[in-house]
Design an enzyme around this catalytic site. Structure first.
Site, PDB file in Angstrom:
ATOM      1  N   TYR A 107       0.729  -1.189   0.100  1.00  0.00           N
ATOM      2  CA  TYR A 107       0.042  -0.129  -0.139  1.00  0.00           C
ATOM      3  C   TYR A 107       0.704   1.341   0.110  1.00  0.00           C
ATOM      4  O   TYR A 107       0.165   2.289  -0.413  1.00  0.00           O
ATOM      5  CB  TYR A 107      -1.018   0.012   1.332  1.00  0.00           C
ATOM      6  CG  TYR A 107      -2.092  -1.202   1.295  1.00  0.00           C
ATOM      7  CD1 TYR A 107      -2.878  -1.008   0.025  1.00  0.00           C
ATOM      8  CD2 TYR A 107      -1.986  -2.314   2.280  1.00  0.00           C
ATOM      9  CE1 TYR A 107      -4.046  -2.179   0.023  1.00  0.00           C
ATOM     10  CE2 TYR A 107      -2.668  -3.437   1.782  1.00  0.00           C
ATOM     11  CZ  TYR A 107      -3.834  -3.399   0.874  1.00  0.00           C
ATOM     12  OH  TYR A 107      -4.512  -4.176   0.702  1.00  0.00           O
ATOM     13  N   ASN A 142      -8.320 -13.770  -2.569  1.00  0.00           N
ATOM     14  CA  ASN A 142      -8.735 -12.568  -2.050  1.00  0.00           C
ATOM     15  C   ASN A 142     -10.225 -12.342  -2.780  1.00  0.00           C
ATOM     16  O   ASN A 142     -10.018 -12.439  -3.915  1.00  0.00           O
ATOM     17  CB  ASN A 142      -7.783 -11.493  -2.031  1.00  0.00           C
ATOM     18  CG  ASN A 142      -8.461 -10.316  -1.518  1.00  0.00           C
ATOM     19  OD1 ASN A 142      -9.417 -10.000  -1.820  1.00  0.00           O
ATOM     20  ND2 ASN A 142      -7.489  -9.610  -0.744  1.00  0.00           N
TER      21      ASN A 142
END
Length: 326
Positions: A223, A279
């Site tokens: 991130y 995911n």
């Protein structure tokens, strides 16, 4: 045929935030998806499941579809999906079962193994149960990967070597989760594959090769701007590409994923490809892998959002048709 509204007449509840440890990332995904949905022409309102008033708005207001940008517990584990099904609101991503199974790394491995999908050997430890690090290292080797069993975004993930470090990592992971998965460490190229669709329509997008600036693809690498380099398509052979894309689709379907999933792999030098996890609500931030893979396939961010909303209506149509025949 299912009712697919035009973007201009479709009122979207963008669900983001929540109460998990991934709230900050969820809000960053909200920003990316909000801009793309508005560019596609949708009427969009952000609702935060952490606020009861926003949950009540889902009951009281005529939203046509929920666009999920939630990550982690309470948003990616089937809980919000069950609530939306009770309300009869179509939603993006996988259903209750697929979400619940995929977020639990140990349960996902059961489905991988049942479908002949290679995944690293592992040991499962529950909170309150004794564990023997000597037995674990004897089975998995001195170098292991410790993972909080139901967290995402690399929260509670540690690569450790030796019994002392392993014991500490297990205790640290149990401090944020009720169970821990310890895997045999495998060295190789980190890859990820986005799959769109469901069942027979599921298709893999170009493979992304991940080069983290840290030793592993940790939270910061995922991130932080510049935390990792994404190369798409991955610099691997066509044979490996075909095999890994096919395996990603098989994992998607084995876990009954719908709409979108992203499966992570390690490709060893000897050519063995190992599935690490899947995911069901991949991130939609400026540094996320899902928009990167879509772009490589010629799918713009707004068009990707349109496809995910279309899949939500398709899922709702199939569910209603199935219930009507029972």
């Amino acid at each position: 045929m299912f009712d697919m509204k035009s973007p201009e007449s479709c009122k979207v509840a963008l669900l983001a935030g929540g109460t998990s440890g991934e709230r900050k990332i969820s809000l960053a995904s909200r920003d990316g998806a909000m801009a793309a949905l508005k560019e596609a022409g949708y009427q969009v309102e952000w609702l935060d499941p952490a606020n009861k008033a926003d949950l009540k708005r889902l009951m009281d207001e005529p939203f046509d579809v929920a666009f999920l940008c939630l990550h982690g517990k309470g948003g990616e584990d089937g809980i919000i999906q069950g609530y939306l099904e009770l309300l009869g609101i179509p939603y993006t991503g996988s259903g209750v079962f697929g979400s619940a199974v995929s977020i639990d790394k140990q349960k996902a491995k059961v489905f991988y193994t049942a479908n002949a999908i290679k995944t690293p050997e592992s040991v499962y430890v529950r909170a309150g149960e004794p564990f023997d690090v000597a037995e674990i290292t004897a089975k998995l080797g001195q170098k292991c990967v410790v993972k909080a069993a139901t967290e995402g975004s690399s929260l509670g993930v540690y690569i450790v070597e030796g019994e002392t470090a392993l014991k500490q990592a297990i205790e640290d992971a149990l401090a944020i989760d009720t169970a821990v998965l310890i895997e045999r460490y495998i060295s190789g190229t980190e890859l990820t594959v986005v799959v769109l669709g469901a069942s027979e329509t599921a298709r893999a997008l170009p493979i992304i090769e991940i080069i983290p600036k840290a030793d592993s693809y940790d939270f910061e690498s995922k991130y932080a701007p510049g935390g990792s380099e994404h190369i798409c398509p991955a610099r691997i052979s066509q044979e490996a590409t075909d095999d890994i894309q096919s395996t990603a689709v098989r994992a998607h379907n084995a876990l009954t994923c719908h709409g979108v999933s992203r499966t992570d792999f390690i490709l060893e030098e000897n050519g063995d490809a190992w599935v690490l996890e899947t995911n069901t609500l991949p991130g939609m931030t400026a540094t996320s892998l899902l928009p990167d893979a879509a772009k490589a396939a010629g799918i713009s961010f707004p068009e990707l959002c349109k496809q995910l909303i279309q899949s939500a209506f398709e899922k709702q149509f199939v569910r209603k048709a199935t219930s009507d025949t029972n």
